[in-house]
Scaffold this motif. Structure first.
Motif, short mmCIF file in Angstrom:
data_model
loop_
_atom_site.label_atom_id
_atom_site.label_comp_id
_atom_site.label_asym_id
_atom_site.label_seq_id
_atom_site.Cartn_x
_atom_site.Cartn_y
_atom_site.Cartn_z
N VAL A 82 0.81 -1.22 0.00
CA VAL A 82 0.00 0.00 0.00
C VAL A 82 0.86 1.28 0.00
O VAL A 82 0.33 2.38 0.08
N GLY A 83 2.17 1.12 -0.08
CA GLY A 83 3.04 2.29 -0.08
C GLY A 83 3.51 2.70 1.31
O GLY A 83 3.90 3.84 1.54
N LYS A 84 3.50 1.75 2.23
CA LYS A 84 3.90 2.03 3.61
C LYS A 84 5.37 2.47 3.70
O LYS A 84 5.67 3.52 4.25
N THR A 85 6.25 1.65 3.16
CA THR A 85 7.68 1.97 3.23
C THR A 85 8.01 3.21 2.41
O THR A 85 8.81 4.05 2.83
N THR A 86 7.40 3.34 1.24
CA THR A 86 7.61 4.52 0.41
C THR A 86 7.24 5.78 1.17
O THR A 86 7.93 6.80 1.11
N THR A 87 6.14 5.71 1.91
CA THR A 87 5.69 6.85 2.71
C THR A 87 6.67 7.14 3.84
O THR A 87 7.01 8.30 4.09
N CYS A 88 7.14 6.09 4.51
CA CYS A 88 8.14 6.28 5.59
C CYS A 88 9.37 7.00 5.08
O CYS A 88 9.82 8.00 5.65
N VAL A 89 9.92 6.47 4.01
CA VAL A 89 11.18 6.99 3.46
C VAL A 89 11.02 8.44 3.00
O VAL A 89 11.86 9.30 3.31
N ASN A 90 9.95 8.73 2.29
CA ASN A 90 9.80 10.07 1.72
C ASN A 90 9.31 11.11 2.73
O ASN A 90 9.70 12.27 2.65
N LEU A 91 8.49 10.69 3.69
CA LEU A 91 8.11 11.61 4.76
C LEU A 91 9.34 11.97 5.59
O LEU A 91 9.59 13.15 5.88
N ALA A 92 10.12 10.97 5.96
CA ALA A 92 11.33 11.21 6.76
C ALA A 92 12.32 12.10 6.00
O ALA A 92 12.88 13.04 6.57
N ALA A 93 12.52 11.79 4.72
CA ALA A 93 13.46 12.58 3.92
C ALA A 93 12.97 14.02 3.73
O ALA A 93 13.76 14.97 3.80
N ALA A 94 11.67 14.18 3.51
CA ALA A 94 11.11 15.52 3.31
C ALA A 94 11.15 16.34 4.59
O ALA A 94 11.42 17.55 4.56
N LEU A 95 10.90 15.70 5.73
CA LEU A 95 11.02 16.41 7.01
C LEU A 95 12.46 16.88 7.23
O LEU A 95 12.70 18.03 7.63
#
Length: 253
Positions: free
Chosen positions: A14-27
């Motif tokens: 569902v895009g869980k890891t993609t969301t983790c990686v990109n939210l963390a990187a964007a923050l």
């Protein structure tokens, strides 16, 4: 004290890891000191920020078993303000090894306690299943983000997930709250997509993010280069979407 956010869905893909990686990187890119914690045995968040999990000497596996401290396994990534507690292949055996441990559902919370004061945000990626690792991630968290694919079966899974969160909140972590629901793999051309969005907004008012993450080839390509999509292809639709989602996330804080 840093805010701890677990990104979780019992349904895989569902895009869980993609969301983790990109939210963390964007923050991190926005100047927030961010820690990404990978407790998924697949280790995709680890490789998603350019770390070869097969070469990791100590990982969250060692941390959870008490063989290394969080600080000893900490890795500074090449991305701005982004640190990592990496996963390794050994983590696959952690569920069995922790099964008889005393206070097994609070091990992660205790392990990262010394680092919480040093970060603005801590993002936890956990397995797409409700085992000891995921429960640890939920017990350690202040809030929960649920990535949700815009399809019928996702709605069924969401009701199961809500029951799971209620159980964890009741038994282990009274402070756990739903931060928000993020629609992923969004395709506005499909009628079903809008139906799913409408249903979620009906039953979870003010919990769904307005930003939706589109289907994207760039999202699929980025992990193979060990980069978040916001770095890999910063002018892509997916990159703009994750940056916009991060802005929305921060605005709610």
């Amino acid at each position: 004290m840093g805010k701890i956010v677990t990104v979780f869905n019992q349904k895989g893909g569902v895009g869980k890891t993609t969301t983790c990686v990109n939210l963390a990187a964007a923050l991190g890119h926005k100047g927030k000191k961010t820690l990404l914690i990978d407790v998924d045995p697949q280790g995709n968040s680890t490789s998603g920020v350019g770390i070869n999990k097969s070469e990791v000497e100590y990982s969250t596996y060692d941390m959870l078993l008490g063989e290394a401290t969080a600080r000893e396994i900490l890795i500074e990534t090449e991305f701005k303000n982004l640190s990592l507690l990496p996963a390794s292949l050994d983590l696959a055996g952690a569920e069995l090894e922790l099964a008889q441990a005393e206070g097994r559902n609070r091990i992660l919370k205790k392990a990262i306690a010394t680092l919480v004061m040093e970060y603005d945000y801590i993002i936890i990626d956990c397995p797409p299943s409700l085992g000891i690792l995921s429960i640890n991630a939920l017990v350690a968290a202040d809030t929960l983000i649920v990535p949700l694919q815009c399809e019928y079966y996702a709605l069924e899974g969401l009701s199961q997930l809500v029951n799971t969160v209620r159980s964890v909140k009741r038994e282990y972590n009274n402070n756990l709250e739903l931060e928000g629901i993020l629609f992923t793999m969004y395709d506005s051309r499909l009628k079903l997509t809008q139906q799913v969005v409408d249903e979620v907004n009906k039953y979870f008012p003010n919990k769904a993010y307005k930003t939706m993450i589109p289907r994207s080839v760039k999202i699929a390509e980025a992990p193979s280069y060990g980069e978040p999509v916001i770095y890999y292809e910063k002018y892509s639709k997916a990159s703009f979407a994750y940056k916009k989602f991060t802005d929305e996330f921060l605005k709610k804080q």
